[in-house]
Scaffold this motif. Structure first.
Motif, PDB file in Angstrom:
ATOM      1  N   GLY A   1      -9.300  15.621  16.299  1.00 42.88           N
ATOM      2  CA  GLY A   1      -8.805  15.876  14.946  1.00 42.88           C
ATOM      3  C   GLY A   1      -8.339  14.458  14.012  1.00 42.88           C
ATOM      4  O   GLY A   1      -9.563  13.479  14.857  1.00 42.88           O
ATOM      5  N   THR A   2      -7.397  14.510  13.174  1.00 40.56           N
ATOM      6  CA  THR A   2      -7.794  13.009  12.256  1.00 40.56           C
ATOM      7  C   THR A   2      -6.345  12.837  11.785  1.00 40.56           C
ATOM      8  O   THR A   2      -5.381  13.846  11.189  1.00 40.56           O
ATOM      9  CB  THR A   2      -8.588  13.002  10.882  1.00 40.56           C
ATOM     10  OG1 THR A   2     -10.098  13.886  11.280  1.00 40.56           O
ATOM     11  CG2 THR A   2      -9.036  12.007   9.894  1.00 40.56           C
ATOM     12  N   VAL A   3      -6.541  11.720  11.943  1.00 36.23           N
ATOM     13  CA  VAL A   3      -4.848  11.643  11.013  1.00 36.23           C
ATOM     14  C   VAL A   3      -5.078  10.648   9.291  1.00 36.23           C
ATOM     15  O   VAL A   3      -6.448   9.737   9.502  1.00 36.23           O
ATOM     16  CB  VAL A   3      -4.098  11.103  11.869  1.00 36.23           C
ATOM     17  CG1 VAL A   3      -3.363  10.983  12.985  1.00 36.23           C
ATOM     18  CG2 VAL A   3      -4.542   9.233  12.759  1.00 36.23           C
ATOM     19  N   ILE A   4      -4.529  10.430   8.744  1.00 37.49           N
ATOM     20  CA  ILE A   4      -4.953   9.673   7.372  1.00 37.49           C
ATOM     21  C   ILE A   4      -3.694   8.745   7.360  1.00 37.49           C
ATOM     22  O   ILE A   4      -2.315   9.566   7.348  1.00 37.49           O
ATOM     23  CB  ILE A   4      -4.814  10.826   6.488  1.00 37.49           C
ATOM     24  CG1 ILE A   4      -6.087  11.599   6.623  1.00 37.49           C
ATOM     25  CG2 ILE A   4      -4.778   9.976   4.764  1.00 37.49           C
ATOM     26  CD1 ILE A   4      -5.465  12.854   6.779  1.00 37.49           C
ATOM     27  N   ILE A   5      -4.018   7.389   7.050  1.00 35.34           N
ATOM     28  CA  ILE A   5      -2.758   6.304   7.066  1.00 35.34           C
ATOM     29  C   ILE A   5      -2.386   5.908   5.838  1.00 35.34           C
ATOM     30  O   ILE A   5      -3.687   5.800   4.897  1.00 35.34           O
ATOM     31  CB  ILE A   5      -3.096   5.183   8.224  1.00 35.34           C
ATOM     32  CG1 ILE A   5      -4.539   4.711   8.142  1.00 35.34           C
ATOM     33  CG2 ILE A   5      -3.101   6.055   9.719  1.00 35.34           C
ATOM     34  CD1 ILE A   5      -4.863   3.565   8.942  1.00 35.34           C
ATOM     35  N   ASP A   6      -2.244   4.696   5.527  1.00 40.42           N
ATOM     36  CA  ASP A   6      -1.401   4.461   4.203  1.00 40.42           C
ATOM     37  C   ASP A   6      -2.383   3.358   4.063  1.00 40.42           C
ATOM     38  O   ASP A   6      -2.915   2.860   5.331  1.00 40.42           O
ATOM     39  CB  ASP A   6      -0.133   4.352   3.781  1.00 40.42           C
ATOM     40  CG  ASP A   6       0.896   4.458   4.878  1.00 40.42           C
ATOM     41  OD1 ASP A   6       0.230   2.317   5.509  1.00 40.42           O
ATOM     42  OD2 ASP A   6       1.762   3.494   5.044  1.00 40.42           O
ATOM     43  N   ALA A   7      -2.246   2.004   2.830  1.00 35.41           N
ATOM     44  CA  ALA A   7      -2.992   0.820   2.935  1.00 35.41           C
ATOM     45  C   ALA A   7      -1.998  -0.265   3.934  1.00 35.41           C
ATOM     46  O   ALA A   7      -2.423  -0.842   4.568  1.00 35.41           O
ATOM     47  CB  ALA A   7      -3.180   0.329   1.426  1.00 35.41           C
ATOM     48  N   GLY A   8      -1.155  -0.144   4.477  1.00 37.85           N
ATOM     49  CA  GLY A   8      -0.492  -1.144   4.811  1.00 37.85           C
ATOM     50  C   GLY A   8      -0.977  -0.891   6.501  1.00 37.85           C
ATOM     51  O   GLY A   8      -0.949  -1.666   7.570  1.00 37.85           O
TER      52      GLY A   8
ATOM     53  N   SER B   1      -0.704  -1.891  16.445  1.00 37.95           N
ATOM     54  CA  SER B   1      -0.915  -0.477  17.155  1.00 37.95           C
ATOM     55  C   SER B   1      -0.719  -0.078  16.011  1.00 37.95           C
ATOM     56  O   SER B   1      -0.043  -0.012  15.085  1.00 37.95           O
ATOM     57  CB  SER B   1       0.222  -0.312  18.002  1.00 37.95           C
ATOM     58  OG  SER B   1      -0.460  -1.033  19.167  1.00 37.95           O
ATOM     59  N   LEU B   2      -1.012   1.583  16.143  1.00 42.58           N
ATOM     60  CA  LEU B   2      -0.683   2.625  14.766  1.00 42.58           C
ATOM     61  C   LEU B   2       0.947   3.165  14.856  1.00 42.58           C
ATOM     62  O   LEU B   2       0.458   4.212  16.177  1.00 42.58           O
ATOM     63  CB  LEU B   2      -1.925   3.567  14.526  1.00 42.58           C
ATOM     64  CG  LEU B   2      -1.749   5.003  13.611  1.00 42.58           C
ATOM     65  CD1 LEU B   2      -1.739   4.577  12.598  1.00 42.58           C
ATOM     66  CD2 LEU B   2      -2.597   5.604  13.675  1.00 42.58           C
ATOM     67  N   LEU B   3       1.684   3.412  13.972  1.00 42.74           N
ATOM     68  CA  LEU B   3       2.215   3.367  14.223  1.00 42.74           C
ATOM     69  C   LEU B   3       2.832   5.236  13.527  1.00 42.74           C
ATOM     70  O   LEU B   3       2.147   5.195  12.302  1.00 42.74           O
ATOM     71  CB  LEU B   3       4.326   2.367  14.014  1.00 42.74           C
ATOM     72  CG  LEU B   3       3.586   1.370  14.276  1.00 42.74           C
ATOM     73  CD1 LEU B   3       5.095   0.482  13.714  1.00 42.74           C
ATOM     74  CD2 LEU B   3       4.031   1.495  16.164  1.00 42.74           C
ATOM     75  N   ALA B   4       4.016   5.718  13.229  1.00 42.20           N
ATOM     76  CA  ALA B   4       3.982   7.271  12.977  1.00 42.20           C
ATOM     77  C   ALA B   4       4.101   7.346  11.583  1.00 42.20           C
ATOM     78  O   ALA B   4       4.106   7.966  10.543  1.00 42.20           O
ATOM     79  CB  ALA B   4       4.741   8.001  14.007  1.00 42.20           C
ATOM     80  N   SER B   5       4.519   5.792  11.219  1.00 40.78           N
ATOM     81  CA  SER B   5       5.424   5.794  10.537  1.00 40.78           C
ATOM     82  C   SER B   5       4.208   5.227   8.892  1.00 40.78           C
ATOM     83  O   SER B   5       4.060   5.607   7.513  1.00 40.78           O
ATOM     84  CB  SER B   5       6.242   4.454   9.930  1.00 40.78           C
ATOM     85  OG  SER B   5       5.979   3.362  10.628  1.00 40.78           O
ATOM     86  N   GLY B   6       3.182   5.072   9.201  1.00 39.58           N
ATOM     87  CA  GLY B   6       2.363   5.099   8.501  1.00 39.58           C
ATOM     88  C   GLY B   6       0.608   5.616   7.951  1.00 39.58           C
ATOM     89  O   GLY B   6      -0.340   6.064   7.904  1.00 39.58           O
ATOM     90  N   VAL B   7       1.037   6.706   8.379  1.00 38.70           N
ATOM     91  CA  VAL B   7       0.934   8.023   8.469  1.00 38.70           C
ATOM     92  C   VAL B   7       1.194   9.357   7.543  1.00 38.70           C
ATOM     93  O   VAL B   7       1.746   9.787   7.928  1.00 38.70           O
ATOM     94  CB  VAL B   7       0.578   8.805  10.223  1.00 38.70           C
ATOM     95  CG1 VAL B   7      -0.124  10.856   9.970  1.00 38.70           C
ATOM     96  CG2 VAL B   7       0.190   8.793  10.864  1.00 38.70           C
TER      97      VAL B   7
END
Length: 371
Positions: free
Chosen positions: A277-284, A295-301
């Motif tokens: 699957g895929t997650v889309i993240i923000d610029a931050g 690391s990738l945090l849920a807050s950036g998804v």
């Protein structure tokens, strides 16, 4: 002194095929001879070969390569036995044993299967046997095929930590333009940045093969990210490969390895494993991954696509739809949808049993975007 301890050689259908159809046994003889010379110099060799479909076409008296996947599978089924028999004959001529290994992408998508393939190759080399690898065209389905043996050869080079990948083709190397149409085209002897060189290639393959210059550049990009230098040369100069072990490169194009190479686990994540699957993240979050080593945090998804379970591999794309990374997630797709955009305290409140602070930990993440 020979510093070339392990080499992967890849040859395509066009270089192996006769104009009137069938396999050119002179080329197989030359390949076996040069591998015998390399082994005398202390270099273990793995050969990645195309040619099963071409061999099958000749046996079945087909004038054109089948365009549908089932037609290619049937033709490859006829040709695989012919191809390995010819290799066995000529390797025996030079006092060597060879082993046929048929791989499809499904064989490498699971980490354990990937490791099993690596272990088999290592054991064969320890026995003094030359592995001859081809894609298993007879059983693979389109969504899980490599599509060409160039990328398969790069994956194999990374799998066995090869010191060199040699791509044998029907041109002298990478040119500033297509030399068939432009007489002013000049050979490029060394390419430092493969990504920038991609616009010099067209995607056309041959009548009997699937690879073009684009696939060779993708293979070079993969291999150099693994820390394996890559050399692109004309198959008509096969005999000169033995000079490389002594540091003398023939006419061709050299791609040096990147300084910061991917380790074994991250090689598998970036190029062998299938994402669920895929997650889309923000610029931050994009900046945190690409430039801050975080690391990738849920807050950036900001969004998700697909369905997955915990510990599955997922793609990470930016808000422009560009893939930038892949990684093993600690959250299922359902959980990710529930906690996207939230911080740790809120996540623990929503899903108390989740102990992980990160959606994808840095140790289980690999950057796939060139930047």
């Amino acid at each position: 002194m020979n510093t070339l301890k392990r080499a992967v050689l890849k040859i395509g259908s066009n270089s192996l095929s006769l104009a009137e159809g069938g396999i050119d046994e002179t080329v197989i003889d030359q390949l076996a001879g040069v591998i015998a010379e390399l082994r005398k110099q202390g270099t273990d060799c793995i050969l990645v070969t195309s040619g099963a479909v071409a061999a099958g076409m000749a046996k079945m008296k087909l004038k054109e390569r089948p365009k549908d996947i089932v037609g290619k599978q049937a033709t490859a089924a006829v040709g695989q036995g012919i191809l390995i028999e010819r290799y066995s004959y000529y390797f025996d001529k030079y006092g060597m044993s060879c082993a046929q290994i048929l791989l499809s992408r499904i064989d490498l998508v699971e980490a354990e299967h990937y490791q099993n393939a690596k272990n088999t190759l290592e054991k064969l080399l320890n026995f003094g046997v030359v592995p001859i690898i081809n894609e298993n065209d007879t059983v693979v389905f389109e969504e899980l095929c490599f599509g060409d043996n160039d990328r398969l050869s790069a994956l194999v080079a990374g799998m066995v930590n090869a010191d060199l990948l040699v791509l044998l083709t029907d041109v002298d190397g990478l040119f500033t333009a297509n030399p068939v149409y432009n007489r002013e085209a000049v050979l490029i002897p060394k390419v430092e940045n493969v990504a920038e060189a991609k616009n010099l290639a067209d995607g056309t393959g041959s009548a009997v093969g699937t690879g073009g210059m684009v696939t060779k550049l993708k293979a070079a990009e993969m291999a150099t990210r693994f820390g394996t230098p890559t050399f692109l040369m004309n198959a008509s100069r096969i005999a000169q490969i033995k000079d490389i072990a002594e540091g003398n490169y023939p006419l061709g194009t050299y791609f040096p390895p990147l300084k910061h190479k991917l380790n074994g686990k991250k090689r598998w994540m970036a190029y062998a494993a299938l994402s669920m699957g895929t997650v889309i993240i923000d610029a931050g979050a994009e900046k945190a991954l690409l430039h801050d080593g975080k690391s990738l945090l849920a807050s950036g998804v900001t969004g998700i696509e697909g369905f997955w379970e915990r510990k599955d591999l997922i793609k990470i794309v930016n808000n422009r739809g560009e893939e930038i990374a892949r990684g093993i997630t600690e959250f299922s797709s359902e959980e990710t949808e529930k906690v996207k955009g939230f911080h740790s305290e809120e996540i623990r409140r929503l899903i108390p049993e989740i102990k992980a602070e990160e959606l994808v930990h840095r140790d289980n993440l690999t950057i796939t975007q060139e930047y």
